[in-house]
Enzyme design. Structure first.
Site, PDB file in Angstrom:
ATOM      1  N   SER A  21       0.530  -1.101   0.112  1.00  0.00           N
ATOM      2  CA  SER A  21       0.248  -0.058   0.020  1.00  0.00           C
ATOM      3  C   SER A  21       0.821   1.149   0.193  1.00  0.00           C
ATOM      4  O   SER A  21       1.562   1.291   0.548  1.00  0.00           O
ATOM      5  CB  SER A  21      -1.207   0.181   1.473  1.00  0.00           C
ATOM      6  OG  SER A  21      -1.016   1.552   1.778  1.00  0.00           O
ATOM      7  N   HIS A  46      -0.581  -1.202  -4.357  1.00  0.00           N
ATOM      8  CA  HIS A  46      -2.844  -0.778  -4.025  1.00  0.00           C
ATOM      9  C   HIS A  46      -2.787   0.765  -4.046  1.00  0.00           C
ATOM     10  O   HIS A  46      -1.149   1.308  -2.848  1.00  0.00           O
ATOM     11  CB  HIS A  46      -2.401  -1.457  -2.942  1.00  0.00           C
ATOM     12  CG  HIS A  46      -3.981  -1.100  -2.033  1.00  0.00           C
ATOM     13  ND1 HIS A  46      -5.024  -1.907  -2.778  1.00  0.00           N
ATOM     14  CD2 HIS A  46      -3.834  -0.976  -1.071  1.00  0.00           C
ATOM     15  CE1 HIS A  46      -5.803  -1.585  -1.779  1.00  0.00           C
ATOM     16  NE2 HIS A  46      -5.530  -1.128  -0.976  1.00  0.00           N
ATOM     17  N   ASP A  48      -4.646   4.332  -2.107  1.00  0.00           N
ATOM     18  CA  ASP A  48      -5.095   4.382  -1.170  1.00  0.00           C
ATOM     19  C   ASP A  48      -6.396   5.676  -1.279  1.00  0.00           C
ATOM     20  O   ASP A  48      -5.042   6.669  -1.412  1.00  0.00           O
ATOM     21  CB  ASP A  48      -4.776   4.219   0.356  1.00  0.00           C
ATOM     22  CG  ASP A  48      -5.412   2.264   0.367  1.00  0.00           C
ATOM     23  OD1 ASP A  48      -6.119   1.771   0.452  1.00  0.00           O
ATOM     24  OD2 ASP A  48      -4.132   1.694   0.800  1.00  0.00           O
ATOM     25  N   MET A  50      -8.552   9.002   0.047  1.00  0.00           N
ATOM     26  CA  MET A  50      -9.541   8.796   1.085  1.00  0.00           C
ATOM     27  C   MET A  50      -9.663  10.720   0.642  1.00  0.00           C
ATOM     28  O   MET A  50      -9.306  11.609   0.066  1.00  0.00           O
ATOM     29  CB  MET A  50      -8.738   9.316   1.965  1.00  0.00           C
ATOM     30  CG  MET A  50      -8.488   8.087   1.926  1.00  0.00           C
ATOM     31  SD  MET A  50      -7.116   7.282   4.265  1.00  0.00           S
ATOM     32  CE  MET A  50      -6.293   5.629   3.926  1.00  0.00           C
ATOM     33  N   HIS A  79      -8.097   1.447  -5.058  1.00  0.00           N
ATOM     34  CA  HIS A  79      -9.098   1.472  -3.264  1.00  0.00           C
ATOM     35  C   HIS A  79      -9.246   2.815  -3.079  1.00  0.00           C
ATOM     36  O   HIS A  79      -9.220   3.805  -2.122  1.00  0.00           O
ATOM     37  CB  HIS A  79      -7.714   1.248  -1.883  1.00  0.00           C
ATOM     38  CG  HIS A  79      -9.318   0.907  -1.099  1.00  0.00           C
ATOM     39  ND1 HIS A  79      -8.905   0.227   0.464  1.00  0.00           N
ATOM     40  CD2 HIS A  79     -10.576   0.480  -1.402  1.00  0.00           C
ATOM     41  CE1 HIS A  79      -9.478   0.112   1.027  1.00  0.00           C
ATOM     42  NE2 HIS A  79     -10.888   0.501   0.731  1.00  0.00           N
ATOM     43  N   MET A  81     -12.090   5.193  -1.327  1.00  0.00           N
ATOM     44  CA  MET A  81     -12.404   5.347   0.596  1.00  0.00           C
ATOM     45  C   MET A  81     -13.457   6.851  -0.272  1.00  0.00           C
ATOM     46  O   MET A  81     -12.817   7.438   0.550  1.00  0.00           O
ATOM     47  CB  MET A  81     -11.493   5.468   1.250  1.00  0.00           C
ATOM     48  CG  MET A  81     -11.197   3.828   1.567  1.00  0.00           C
ATOM     49  SD  MET A  81      -9.773   3.225   2.551  1.00  0.00           S
ATOM     50  CE  MET A  81      -8.276   3.365   1.817  1.00  0.00           C
ATOM     51  N   MET A 150     -11.900  -5.440   4.187  1.00  0.00           N
ATOM     52  CA  MET A 150     -11.107  -4.769   5.095  1.00  0.00           C
ATOM     53  C   MET A 150     -11.522  -5.381   6.877  1.00  0.00           C
ATOM     54  O   MET A 150     -12.161  -5.783   6.705  1.00  0.00           O
ATOM     55  CB  MET A 150     -12.402  -3.276   5.403  1.00  0.00           C
ATOM     56  CG  MET A 150     -12.452  -2.171   3.696  1.00  0.00           C
ATOM     57  SD  MET A 150     -10.475  -1.923   3.277  1.00  0.00           S
ATOM     58  CE  MET A 150      -9.383  -0.994   4.733  1.00  0.00           C
ATOM     59  N   ASP A 185      -6.876  -6.953   3.364  1.00  0.00           N
ATOM     60  CA  ASP A 185      -6.332  -4.704   3.211  1.00  0.00           C
ATOM     61  C   ASP A 185      -6.300  -4.153   5.154  1.00  0.00           C
ATOM     62  O   ASP A 185      -7.611  -4.179   5.073  1.00  0.00           O
ATOM     63  CB  ASP A 185      -6.819  -3.531   2.631  1.00  0.00           C
ATOM     64  CG  ASP A 185      -6.486  -2.165   2.503  1.00  0.00           C
ATOM     65  OD1 ASP A 185      -5.524  -2.095   3.161  1.00  0.00           O
ATOM     66  OD2 ASP A 185      -7.461  -1.918   1.989  1.00  0.00           O
TER      67      ASP A 185
HETATM   68  C1  DX5 Z   1      -6.571   1.614   5.447  1.00  0.00           C
HETATM   69  C2  DX5 Z   1      -5.948   1.653   3.770  1.00  0.00           C
HETATM   70  C3  DX5 Z   1      -5.008   0.426   3.638  1.00  0.00           C
HETATM   71  C4  DX5 Z   1      -4.268   0.721   4.526  1.00  0.00           C
HETATM   72  C5  DX5 Z   1      -2.901  -0.504   5.553  1.00  0.00           C
HETATM   73  O1  DX5 Z   1      -7.438   2.488   5.078  1.00  0.00           O
HETATM   74  O2  DX5 Z   1      -7.528   0.878   2.931  1.00  0.00           O
HETATM   75  O3  DX5 Z   1      -4.608  -0.277   3.163  1.00  0.00           O
HETATM   76  O4  DX5 Z   1      -2.961   1.428   3.244  1.00  0.00           O
HETATM   77  O5  DX5 Z   1      -2.231   0.067   6.086  1.00  0.00           O
HETATM   78  P1  DX5 Z   1      -1.566  -1.162   6.962  1.00  0.00           P
HETATM   79  O6  DX5 Z   1      -0.896  -2.045   6.590  1.00  0.00           O
HETATM   80  O7  DX5 Z   1      -0.686  -0.869   7.353  1.00  0.00           O
HETATM   81  O8  DX5 Z   1      -3.050  -1.033   8.369  1.00  0.00           O
HETATM   82 ZN    ZN Z   2      -6.346   0.133   0.747  1.00  0.00          ZN
END
Ligand code: DX5
Ligand code: ZN
Length: 237
Positions: A21, A46, A48, A50, A79, A81, A150, A185
């Site tokens: 990630s 990956h 992320d 947000m 991904h 969010m 998740m 994840d």
């Molecule tokens: C959380 C993200 C994850 C995050 C995972 O909202 O979707 O992808 O980066 O991080 P770790 O592996 O540090 O828990």
């Molecule tokens: Zn993620």
């Protein structure tokens, strides 16, 4: 719009895949961090996204994805969010995503979104928060390449793995065809990776465990061997 890349989930090998990630990489030297994990055998990057609304945090935007796209040909697994996945899916498709995963809680017309992503030639994943039951996915599952479970509350890296999600992983694996992927994840390390793979996961996302490690390449290798040792389903898939 001009998206010509193929769906990565059809092209990647069977068995457990490792997806670092980028949320946890050092943004000031993202290219170097990416080179390191790819040289160590990571399969997918990956990304992320947000929006500070669907989750209480902000991360990167399409500009970041575009830069990464120019830098590497590795598959980009985005991904989302965000509260408006249909809008942002287009932005990230334009930026060069290979696969887009959206939250079922945020999609007002999930099937329409899947169809749109298919038209763009992208891989499609669907995901759900820890409190959302897997039954919510029943109708959409046949239409996607991947389900992301998740294993922490989305919004932040570095949280502890929620062990009660293992049951959900088992239930969702039972809903999938062998060719469909099951990604996990949040809080993934060699120990929790082993549990998840045993329960039916085959794509391991990890942020802190990889980029926060003194040697990220070793961390990728440790995840891979933890996954391999528990992958009793690989032959069947
Ligand atoms: C959380 C993200 C994850 C995050 C995972 O909202 O979707 O992808 O980066 O991080 P770790 O592996 O540090 O828990
Ligand atoms: Zn993620």
């Amino acid at each position: 719009m001009n998206v010509k890349r193929g769906n990565p989930w059809n092209q990647l090998p069977a068995g457990v895949l490792i997806a670092p990630s980028l949320l946890a990489c050092n943004f000031a030297r993202a290219g170097t961090d990416i080179d390191g994990v790819l040289a160590a055998g990571a399969d997918v990057l990956h990304v992320d996204i947000m929006d500070g609304h669907f989750v209480p945090n902000l991360s990167m935007g399409p500009g970041f994805a575009k830069s990464i796209r120019k830098y590497t040909s590795a598959p980009l697994d985005v991904h989302l969010m965000v509260s408006d996945p249909a809008y942002y899916a287009e932005r990230f498709a334009d930026a060069g995503a290979d696969s887009i995963t959206f939250h079922i809680e945020a999609a007002s017309e999930p099937m329409k979104l899947v169809e749109r992503l298919r038209k763009l030639g992208l891989g499609v994943g669907v995901t759900l928060k820890p409190a959302t039951g897997h039954e919510t996915l029943r109708l959409i599952v046949p239409a996607v390449d991947m389900v992301l479970i998740m294993t922490v509350e989305p919004g932040y890296g570095g949280q502890a793995f929620m062990k009660d999600m293992l049951e959900k992983i088992r239930s969702v694996r039972g809903m999938l065809k062998p060719r469909q992927r099951l990604e996990v994840d949040g809080g993934i390390n060699p120990q929790t990776a082993g549990w998840c793979v045993q329960a039916g996961a085959d794509v391991l996302v990890a942020g802190e465990n990889i980029f926060g490690a003194p040697d990220p390449a070793k961390a990728v290798a440790a995840l891979r061997s933890a996954g391999k040792s528990q992958d009793r389903g690989a032959k069947a898939r």
